[in-house]
Enzyme design. Sequence first.
Site, PDB file in Angstrom:
ATOM      1  N   ARG A  18       0.835  -1.203   0.000  1.00 24.20           N
ATOM      2  CA  ARG A  18       0.000   0.000   0.000  1.00 24.20           C
ATOM      3  C   ARG A  18       0.873   1.257   0.000  1.00 24.20           C
ATOM      4  O   ARG A  18       0.541   2.252  -0.643  1.00 24.20           O
ATOM      5  CB  ARG A  18      -0.980  -0.025   1.167  1.00 24.20           C
ATOM      6  CG  ARG A  18      -1.993  -1.181   1.007  1.00 24.20           C
ATOM      7  CD  ARG A  18      -3.110  -1.143   2.000  1.00 24.20           C
ATOM      8  NE  ARG A  18      -4.030  -0.041   1.756  1.00 24.20           N
ATOM      9  CZ  ARG A  18      -4.950  -0.015   0.797  1.00 24.20           C
ATOM     10  NH1 ARG A  18      -5.076  -1.032  -0.037  1.00 24.20           N
ATOM     11  NH2 ARG A  18      -5.749   1.008   0.656  1.00 24.20           N
ATOM     12  N   THR A  29      -5.370   5.805  -2.399  1.00 27.81           N
ATOM     13  CA  THR A  29      -6.369   5.417  -3.400  1.00 27.81           C
ATOM     14  C   THR A  29      -6.682   6.554  -4.366  1.00 27.81           C
ATOM     15  O   THR A  29      -6.846   6.341  -5.559  1.00 27.81           O
ATOM     16  CB  THR A  29      -7.661   4.946  -2.697  1.00 27.81           C
ATOM     17  OG1 THR A  29      -7.330   3.863  -1.824  1.00 27.81           O
ATOM     18  CG2 THR A  29      -8.703   4.481  -3.699  1.00 27.81           C
ATOM     19  N   ARG A  64       0.377   4.909  -8.051  1.00 30.25           N
ATOM     20  CA  ARG A  64      -0.796   5.743  -8.298  1.00 30.25           C
ATOM     21  C   ARG A  64      -0.415   7.183  -8.594  1.00 30.25           C
ATOM     22  O   ARG A  64      -1.051   7.837  -9.412  1.00 30.25           O
ATOM     23  CB  ARG A  64      -1.743   5.646  -7.113  1.00 30.25           C
ATOM     24  CG  ARG A  64      -2.378   4.265  -7.010  1.00 30.25           C
ATOM     25  CD  ARG A  64      -3.174   4.098  -5.755  1.00 30.25           C
ATOM     26  NE  ARG A  64      -3.923   2.840  -5.756  1.00 30.25           N
ATOM     27  CZ  ARG A  64      -4.432   2.299  -4.678  1.00 30.25           C
ATOM     28  NH1 ARG A  64      -4.298   2.889  -3.503  1.00 30.25           N
ATOM     29  NH2 ARG A  64      -5.094   1.165  -4.753  1.00 30.25           N
ATOM     30  N   ASN A 123      -7.025   4.330 -10.669  1.00 32.75           N
ATOM     31  CA  ASN A 123      -5.855   4.613  -9.845  1.00 32.75           C
ATOM     32  C   ASN A 123      -4.676   3.679 -10.093  1.00 32.75           C
ATOM     33  O   ASN A 123      -3.738   3.645  -9.315  1.00 32.75           O
ATOM     34  CB  ASN A 123      -6.231   4.655  -8.367  1.00 32.75           C
ATOM     35  CG  ASN A 123      -6.819   3.367  -7.861  1.00 32.75           C
ATOM     36  OD1 ASN A 123      -6.633   2.310  -8.454  1.00 32.75           O
ATOM     37  ND2 ASN A 123      -7.548   3.439  -6.757  1.00 32.75           N
ATOM     38  N   HIS A 145      -4.311  -2.139  -7.565  1.00 34.14           N
ATOM     39  CA  HIS A 145      -5.162  -2.596  -6.460  1.00 34.14           C
ATOM     40  C   HIS A 145      -4.290  -3.320  -5.458  1.00 34.14           C
ATOM     41  O   HIS A 145      -3.346  -4.017  -5.814  1.00 34.14           O
ATOM     42  CB  HIS A 145      -6.250  -3.548  -6.948  1.00 34.14           C
ATOM     43  CG  HIS A 145      -7.008  -4.160  -5.805  1.00 34.14           C
ATOM     44  ND1 HIS A 145      -7.940  -3.456  -5.086  1.00 34.14           N
ATOM     45  CD2 HIS A 145      -6.934  -5.379  -5.238  1.00 34.14           C
ATOM     46  CE1 HIS A 145      -8.417  -4.225  -4.120  1.00 34.14           C
ATOM     47  NE2 HIS A 145      -7.822  -5.405  -4.198  1.00 34.14           N
TER      48      HIS A 145
END
Length: 68
Positions: free
Chosen positions: A16, A22, A33, A43, A46
């Site tokens: 992440r 996001t 992103r 974006n 995932h």
Amino acid sequence: SVVMALEKDDAVQAWRDLMGPTDSTRAPKGTFRGDFGKDVSENAAHGSDSPENARIELSYFFNASEFC
């Protein structure tokens, strides 16, 4: 599409961090992103939000026998 199963300590958070937030408009350059996303819905990447969801999502693509 590329599907990956990452194995390392705190893999969900590490991925992440590499993806960025996001909302790509708020993601720093140098994250997936931030470099390739357009907005919240487009974006570029995932990642599961928890180890529990990672297990569920990985089962869509991998057989349990493929993991250690």
